[in-house]
Design a protein around this motif. Structure first.
Motif, PDB file in Angstrom:
ATOM      1  N   LYS A  10       0.822  -1.214   0.000  1.00 43.68           N
ATOM      2  CA  LYS A  10       0.000   0.000   0.000  1.00 43.68           C
ATOM      3  C   LYS A  10       0.860   1.270   0.000  1.00 43.68           C
ATOM      4  O   LYS A  10       2.068   1.206   0.227  1.00 43.68           O
ATOM      5  CB  LYS A  10      -0.933  -0.047   1.209  1.00 43.68           C
ATOM      6  CG  LYS A  10      -1.923  -1.225   1.157  1.00 43.68           C
ATOM      7  CD  LYS A  10      -2.993  -1.098   2.231  1.00 43.68           C
ATOM      8  CE  LYS A  10      -3.966  -2.256   2.175  1.00 43.68           C
ATOM      9  NZ  LYS A  10      -5.104  -2.073   3.105  1.00 43.68           N
ATOM     10  N   TYR A  50     -12.140  -2.246  -4.333  1.00 41.45           N
ATOM     11  CA  TYR A  50     -12.694  -2.516  -2.998  1.00 41.45           C
ATOM     12  C   TYR A  50     -14.222  -2.460  -2.981  1.00 41.45           C
ATOM     13  O   TYR A  50     -14.808  -2.196  -1.932  1.00 41.45           O
ATOM     14  CB  TYR A  50     -12.125  -1.519  -1.990  1.00 41.45           C
ATOM     15  CG  TYR A  50     -10.727  -1.863  -1.505  1.00 41.45           C
ATOM     16  CD1 TYR A  50     -10.497  -3.007  -0.748  1.00 41.45           C
ATOM     17  CD2 TYR A  50      -9.646  -1.023  -1.767  1.00 41.45           C
ATOM     18  CE1 TYR A  50      -9.235  -3.322  -0.280  1.00 41.45           C
ATOM     19  CE2 TYR A  50      -8.371  -1.331  -1.294  1.00 41.45           C
ATOM     20  CZ  TYR A  50      -8.175  -2.486  -0.549  1.00 41.45           C
ATOM     21  OH  TYR A  50      -6.930  -2.801  -0.068  1.00 41.45           O
ATOM     22  N   ILE A 110      -5.111   1.106  10.843  1.00 37.96           N
ATOM     23  CA  ILE A 110      -5.928   0.132  10.102  1.00 37.96           C
ATOM     24  C   ILE A 110      -6.050   0.512   8.613  1.00 37.96           C
ATOM     25  O   ILE A 110      -6.204  -0.365   7.763  1.00 37.96           O
ATOM     26  CB  ILE A 110      -7.294  -0.076  10.794  1.00 37.96           C
ATOM     27  CG1 ILE A 110      -7.961  -1.377  10.326  1.00 37.96           C
ATOM     28  CG2 ILE A 110      -8.191   1.133  10.624  1.00 37.96           C
ATOM     29  CD1 ILE A 110      -9.047  -1.889  11.239  1.00 37.96           C
ATOM     30  N   ASN A 113      -2.101   0.128   6.583  1.00 42.96           N
ATOM     31  CA  ASN A 113      -1.701  -1.161   7.175  1.00 42.96           C
ATOM     32  C   ASN A 113      -0.771  -1.967   6.255  1.00 42.96           C
ATOM     33  O   ASN A 113      -0.722  -3.189   6.321  1.00 42.96           O
ATOM     34  CB  ASN A 113      -2.924  -1.972   7.636  1.00 42.96           C
ATOM     35  CG  ASN A 113      -3.800  -2.444   6.484  1.00 42.96           C
ATOM     36  OD1 ASN A 113      -3.607  -2.025   5.350  1.00 42.96           O
ATOM     37  ND2 ASN A 113      -4.745  -3.326   6.779  1.00 42.96           N
ATOM     38  N   HIS A 116      -2.166  -5.564   1.478  1.00 43.34           N
ATOM     39  CA  HIS A 116      -3.447  -6.250   1.273  1.00 43.34           C
ATOM     40  C   HIS A 116      -3.123  -7.659   0.797  1.00 43.34           C
ATOM     41  O   HIS A 116      -2.127  -7.864   0.103  1.00 43.34           O
ATOM     42  CB  HIS A 116      -4.272  -5.531   0.195  1.00 43.34           C
ATOM     43  CG  HIS A 116      -5.431  -6.355  -0.302  1.00 43.34           C
ATOM     44  ND1 HIS A 116      -6.617  -6.414   0.371  1.00 43.34           N
ATOM     45  CD2 HIS A 116      -5.545  -7.182  -1.387  1.00 43.34           C
ATOM     46  CE1 HIS A 116      -7.434  -7.248  -0.277  1.00 43.34           C
ATOM     47  NE2 HIS A 116      -6.810  -7.713  -1.350  1.00 43.34           N
TER      48      HIS A 116
HETATM   49  P1  CMP Z   1      -7.429  -4.770   3.266  1.00 41.95           P
HETATM   50  O1  CMP Z   1      -6.952  -6.133   3.578  1.00 41.95           O
HETATM   51  O2  CMP Z   1      -6.755  -4.047   2.156  1.00 41.95           O
HETATM   52  O3  CMP Z   1      -9.007  -4.817   2.981  1.00 41.95           O
HETATM   53  C1  CMP Z   1      -9.871  -3.726   3.230  1.00 41.95           C
HETATM   54  C2  CMP Z   1      -9.193  -2.613   3.974  1.00 41.95           C
HETATM   55  O4  CMP Z   1     -10.049  -1.690   4.622  1.00 41.95           O
HETATM   56  C3  CMP Z   1      -8.380  -3.194   5.103  1.00 41.95           C
HETATM   57  O5  CMP Z   1      -7.259  -3.878   4.590  1.00 41.95           O
HETATM   58  C4  CMP Z   1      -8.068  -1.944   5.914  1.00 41.95           C
HETATM   59  O6  CMP Z   1      -6.911  -1.260   5.459  1.00 41.95           O
HETATM   60  C5  CMP Z   1      -9.286  -1.034   5.639  1.00 41.95           C
HETATM   61  N1  CMP Z   1     -10.098  -0.828   6.824  1.00 41.95           N
HETATM   62  C6  CMP Z   1     -10.310   0.365   7.438  1.00 41.95           C
HETATM   63  N2  CMP Z   1     -11.107   0.230   8.505  1.00 41.95           N
HETATM   64  C7  CMP Z   1     -11.424  -1.088   8.585  1.00 41.95           C
HETATM   65  C8  CMP Z   1     -12.214  -1.870   9.487  1.00 41.95           C
HETATM   66  N3  CMP Z   1     -12.858  -1.305  10.526  1.00 41.95           N
HETATM   67  N4  CMP Z   1     -12.301  -3.194   9.278  1.00 41.95           N
HETATM   68  C9  CMP Z   1     -11.669  -3.783   8.209  1.00 41.95           C
HETATM   69  N5  CMP Z   1     -10.914  -3.087   7.327  1.00 41.95           N
HETATM   70  C10 CMP Z   1     -10.781  -1.764   7.513  1.00 41.95           C
END
Ligand code: CMP
Length: 142
Positions: A10, A50, A110, A113, A116
């Protein structure tokens, strides 16, 4: 079973020069890079990628973060690639990620992060072609 999965390094990981260290963790775990592409997503690209999260309260901030700078899309291949990649990444929220995981070591929130990874082989089969055409990927060994 040999599988393929889609990972995204990311914008936070790219801007902090963590591309090499994160790919090294995948390679050390016997995952093979079979596709690699650096690009900056438009907000429309991020929304499309997404779209399963479009009704979540975090959707707008997720789209804005994912289009804030360059990302690296990776197609990874190996034994149980989907679950292996997810265990190397650690929990979505880096504060809850186990020590030694990618998110524990490189992520700060979050949204930011670091990585993905596809959550199932079914989603990997949708997410890999989002970034890679057949001709962009290394062919599987016979
Ligand atoms: P990713 O695995 O890329 O999939 C969806 C993304 O949404 C997740 O990682 C996080 O970076 C983001 N995200 C932000 N807030 C939340 C949340 N409360 N729960 C899950 N994903 C979140």
């Amino acid at each position: 079973m040999i599988e393929r999965t889609l990972s995204i390094l990311k914008p936070d990981a790219v801007s902090k020069n963590h591309i090499g260290q994160i790919i090294a963790r995948f390679e050390k775990a016997q995952l093979k890079v079979v596709g690699l592409k650096m690009q900056t997503l438009t907000p429309e690209d991020a929304k499309a990628f997404y779209r399963i999260h479009q009704n979540q309260p975090f959707f707008e901030s997720l789209v804005s973060f994912m289009s804030s700078g360059p990302i690296v899309a990776l197609a990874l291949e190996g034994e149980n690639a989907v679950s292996k990649t997810r265990s190397l990444m650690g929990a979505t929220d880096p504060k809850k990620a186990d020590p030694g995981t990618i998110r524990a070591d490189f992520a700060e929130s979050i949204d930011a992060n670091a990585v993905h990874g596809s959550d199932s082989p079914e989603n990997a089969a949708i997410e890999i072609p989002f970034f890679f055409r057949t001709l962009d990927l290394v062919l599987s060994s016979p």
